[in-house]
Design a protein around this motif. Structure first.
Motif, PDB file in Angstrom:
ATOM      1  N   ALA A 182      -4.945 -16.127 -38.143  1.00  0.00           N
ATOM      2  CA  ALA A 182      -5.443 -17.197 -37.280  1.00  0.00           C
ATOM      3  C   ALA A 182      -4.376 -18.220 -36.900  1.00  0.00           C
ATOM      4  N   HIS A 183      -3.462 -18.532 -37.807  1.00  0.00           N
ATOM      5  CA  HIS A 183      -2.455 -19.557 -37.534  1.00  0.00           C
ATOM      6  C   HIS A 183      -1.059 -18.964 -37.310  1.00  0.00           C
ATOM      7  N   GLN A 184      -0.998 -17.674 -37.104  1.00  0.00           N
ATOM      8  CA  GLN A 184       0.289 -17.003 -36.921  1.00  0.00           C
ATOM      9  C   GLN A 184       0.789 -17.187 -35.495  1.00  0.00           C
ATOM     10  N   ALA A 185       2.028 -17.640 -35.342  1.00  0.00           N
ATOM     11  CA  ALA A 185       2.621 -17.804 -34.015  1.00  0.00           C
ATOM     12  C   ALA A 185       2.875 -16.443 -33.383  1.00  0.00           C
ATOM     13  N   ALA A 186       2.696 -16.358 -32.078  1.00  0.00           N
ATOM     14  CA  ALA A 186       2.908 -15.083 -31.385  1.00  0.00           C
ATOM     15  C   ALA A 186       3.054 -15.313 -29.895  1.00  0.00           C
ATOM     16  N   HIS A 187       3.751 -14.390 -29.262  1.00  0.00           N
ATOM     17  CA  HIS A 187       3.820 -14.327 -27.802  1.00  0.00           C
ATOM     18  C   HIS A 187       3.265 -12.973 -27.351  1.00  0.00           C
ATOM     19  N   ASP A 188       3.265 -12.777 -26.064  1.00  0.00           N
ATOM     20  CA  ASP A 188       2.646 -11.589 -25.482  1.00  0.00           C
ATOM     21  C   ASP A 188       3.152 -10.302 -26.117  1.00  0.00           C
ATOM     22  N   LEU A 189       4.459 -10.206 -26.309  1.00  0.00           N
ATOM     23  CA  LEU A 189       5.043  -8.997 -26.883  1.00  0.00           C
ATOM     24  C   LEU A 189       4.509  -8.736 -28.287  1.00  0.00           C
ATOM     25  N   ASN A 190       4.254  -9.810 -29.031  1.00  0.00           N
ATOM     26  CA  ASN A 190       3.711  -9.656 -30.379  1.00  0.00           C
ATOM     27  C   ASN A 190       2.280  -9.138 -30.350  1.00  0.00           C
ATOM     28  N   PHE A 191       1.478  -9.621 -29.400  1.00  0.00           N
ATOM     29  CA  PHE A 191       0.103  -9.125 -29.300  1.00  0.00           C
ATOM     30  C   PHE A 191       0.106  -7.618 -29.053  1.00  0.00           C
ATOM     31  N   MET A 192       0.989  -7.178 -28.149  1.00  0.00           N
ATOM     32  CA  MET A 192       1.033  -5.752 -27.836  1.00  0.00           C
ATOM     33  C   MET A 192       1.607  -4.944 -28.992  1.00  0.00           C
ATOM     34  N   ALA A 193       2.547  -5.524 -29.720  1.00  0.00           N
ATOM     35  CA  ALA A 193       3.135  -4.814 -30.859  1.00  0.00           C
ATOM     36  C   ALA A 193       2.135  -4.662 -31.994  1.00  0.00           C
ATOM     37  N   GLU A 194       1.376  -5.724 -32.290  1.00  0.00           N
ATOM     38  CA  GLU A 194       0.510  -5.723 -33.470  1.00  0.00           C
ATOM     39  C   GLU A 194      -0.872  -5.143 -33.206  1.00  0.00           C
ATOM     40  N   THR A 195      -1.157  -4.763 -31.977  1.00  0.00           N
ATOM     41  CA  THR A 195      -2.419  -4.061 -31.690  1.00  0.00           C
ATOM     42  C   THR A 195      -2.191  -2.571 -31.454  1.00  0.00           C
ATOM     43  N   GLY A 196      -0.945  -2.123 -31.539  1.00  0.00           N
ATOM     44  CA  GLY A 196      -0.662  -0.712 -31.341  1.00  0.00           C
ATOM     45  C   GLY A 196      -0.400  -0.319 -29.902  1.00  0.00           C
ATOM     46  N   TRP A 204     -19.675 -22.396 -27.689  1.00  0.00           N
ATOM     47  CA  TRP A 204     -18.268 -22.376 -28.078  1.00  0.00           C
ATOM     48  C   TRP A 204     -17.780 -20.945 -27.929  1.00  0.00           C
ATOM     49  N   LEU A 205     -16.731 -20.771 -27.152  1.00  0.00           N
ATOM     50  CA  LEU A 205     -16.166 -19.452 -26.887  1.00  0.00           C
ATOM     51  C   LEU A 205     -14.854 -19.336 -27.656  1.00  0.00           C
ATOM     52  N   ASP A 206     -14.842 -18.510 -28.671  1.00  0.00           N
ATOM     53  CA  ASP A 206     -13.684 -18.306 -29.546  1.00  0.00           C
ATOM     54  C   ASP A 206     -12.989 -17.024 -29.096  1.00  0.00           C
ATOM     55  N   LEU A 207     -11.962 -17.159 -28.245  1.00  0.00           N
ATOM     56  CA  LEU A 207     -11.327 -15.993 -27.620  1.00  0.00           C
ATOM     57  C   LEU A 207      -9.951 -15.735 -28.215  1.00  0.00           C
ATOM     58  N   ALA A 208      -9.711 -14.484 -28.598  1.00  0.00           N
ATOM     59  CA  ALA A 208      -8.441 -14.079 -29.199  1.00  0.00           C
ATOM     60  C   ALA A 208      -7.715 -13.116 -28.268  1.00  0.00           C
ATOM     61  N   MET A 209      -6.519 -13.486 -27.851  1.00  0.00           N
ATOM     62  CA  MET A 209      -5.779 -12.652 -26.902  1.00  0.00           C
ATOM     63  C   MET A 209      -5.433 -11.288 -27.484  1.00  0.00           C
ATOM     64  N   GLY A 210      -5.086 -11.255 -28.769  1.00  0.00           N
ATOM     65  CA  GLY A 210      -4.720  -9.983 -29.380  1.00  0.00           C
ATOM     66  C   GLY A 210      -5.845  -8.974 -29.336  1.00  0.00           C
ATOM     67  N   GLU A 211      -7.018  -9.360 -29.830  1.00  0.00           N
ATOM     68  CA  GLU A 211      -8.119  -8.395 -29.921  1.00  0.00           C
ATOM     69  C   GLU A 211      -8.642  -7.983 -28.554  1.00  0.00           C
TER      70      GLU A 211
END
Length: 368
Positions: free
Chosen positions: A132-146, A194-201
């Motif tokens: 939840a508190h981990q810093a990330a950019h777009d490349l990280n989202f794509m890397a950590e979701t496979g 309340w809309l809790d949106l996660a870019m990674g998922e």
């Protein structure tokens, strides 16, 4: 009447996901007010390239909005903000989880002021969970979701994507969609949300084909080996004799039959189910025998789903876009006018017109 012309949006977000989402809302008629830090404002203001010190990226994402500069840590500034919070239909924020609550501006705080508010929180990994508190950019989202690991180059290494899919497809688009759905629900029930949106998922729906095979059949995708990642001769990028590239996607049998006939593929390789790799090599050899212009002529008017890989400059010169009018709106920066981002809002749903300029930092403080 534009569908959102009676909607007031307070936008606390910066950079790309939130500002792009609120740009879409503005194009549908909403009044969007950016709440920015005094002095610096949205970090995107300082990003290069710039014209006379005005960041082009910021201007593209924030045209037609209003800006007020407030120090959210200052109780006096929060009091100034109170009348806007009482009127706000939508609040968009993009801080790490918990930041807005510590400022006294979390969903529960705002709900006491405006019970039916639609409060949209955009974060990398969501409000809970180990990341939840981990810093990330777009490349990280794509890397950590496979996602990143599925498309590889000739050396087997992942290919750096040219688009910010996490920020836009995982952030801005879901934010806009969920805000509109929440407003629709509010129209019927009077309830906020309340809309809790996660870019990674939010990237996982793009892997529907891989997830289905993996979960149902325990068939996990191999990098560069699946139908849409390089494993099929029917979905490939082939090099021409003059160094250009053909994007060939004749996936269905009817397209494949036409394609193989047009390129003169030897009969032994037409049935690509027997040895896909051999068929791929054979197609590559045929395409490499002629220049790109030759293949453009061969494929013209034929249903083969083949395209010349264009540079961005070449693509923008395509008369199709002019016929569609997608670059018909303008943006103004430092006295220069040029096309704004194409709107994803259908023309029939757009407002009378979004102002072509982005706001100066705090420029609307007195008026707002």
């Amino acid at each position: 009447m534009a569908p959102l012309e009676d909607i007031l949006v307070l936008d606390f977000s910066t950079l790309l996901p939130g500002p792009l989402a609120t740009l879409f809302l503005a194009e549908a008629g909403a009044k969007v007010i950016k709440i920015e830090r005094p002095g610096q404002g949205d970090e995107m203001r300082s990003y290069l390239p710039a014209l006379d010190g005005e960041g082009i990226n910021f201007a593209m994402l924030n045209r037609g909005k209003r800006s007020i500069a407030l120090d959210l840590k200052d109780p006096a500034s929060r009091r100034v903000l109170m009348p806007l919070l009482q009127r706000a239909d939508v609040v968009v924020e993009q801080f790490r989880p918990g930041v807005m609550a510590r400022l006294g501006l979390g969903y529960e705080d705002i709900r006491k002021i405006r019970p039916d508010v639609v409060y949209c929180s955009i974060s990398g990994w969501g409000s809970n969970g180990p990341k939840a508190h981990q810093a990330a950019h777009d490349l990280n989202f794509m890397a950590e979701t496979g996602v990143l690991g599925l498309s590889v180059g000739a050396d087997g290494a992942p290919i750096l994507p040219p688009i910010l899919a996490g920020d836009i497809a995982g952030g801005a688009y879901p934010a806009m969609i969920n805000i509109l759905l929440a407003l629709r629900r509010r129209d019927r029930s009077g309830e906020g949300a309340w809309l809790d949106l996660a870019m990674g998922e939010n990237l996982y729906p793009f892997l529907y084909w891989a997830l289905g095979n993996a979960h149902a059949l325990d068939l996990w995708p191999a990098p560069g080996a699946e139908t849409v990642t390089g494993g099929s001769p029917r979905y490939q990028i082939y090099r021409t004799r003059d160094g250009r590239h053909i994007a060939a996607a004749p996936l269905e049998d009817k397209f494949w039959a036409t394609f193989t006939a047009l390129i003169g593929l030897p009969e032994a390789f037409v049935d690509d189910g027997r040895d896909p790799a051999a068929s791929r090599v054979a197609v590559a050899a045929r395409i490499a025998m002629q220049d790109a212009a030759h293949w453009q002529g061969v494929f013209a008017g034929k249903d083969v789903c083949c395209s010349l890989v264009l540079s961005l400059q070449e693509a923008l010169a395509d008369p199709h876009w002019a016929a569609r009018g997608i670059f018909g709106q303008s943006i103004e920066i430092a006295g220069k006018s040029f096309p704004s981002l194409p709107s994803i809002i259908a023309p029939v749903l757009r407002g009378a017109g979004v102002a072509p300029r982005a706001p100066g930092l705090g420029a609307d403080g007195a008026r707002v």
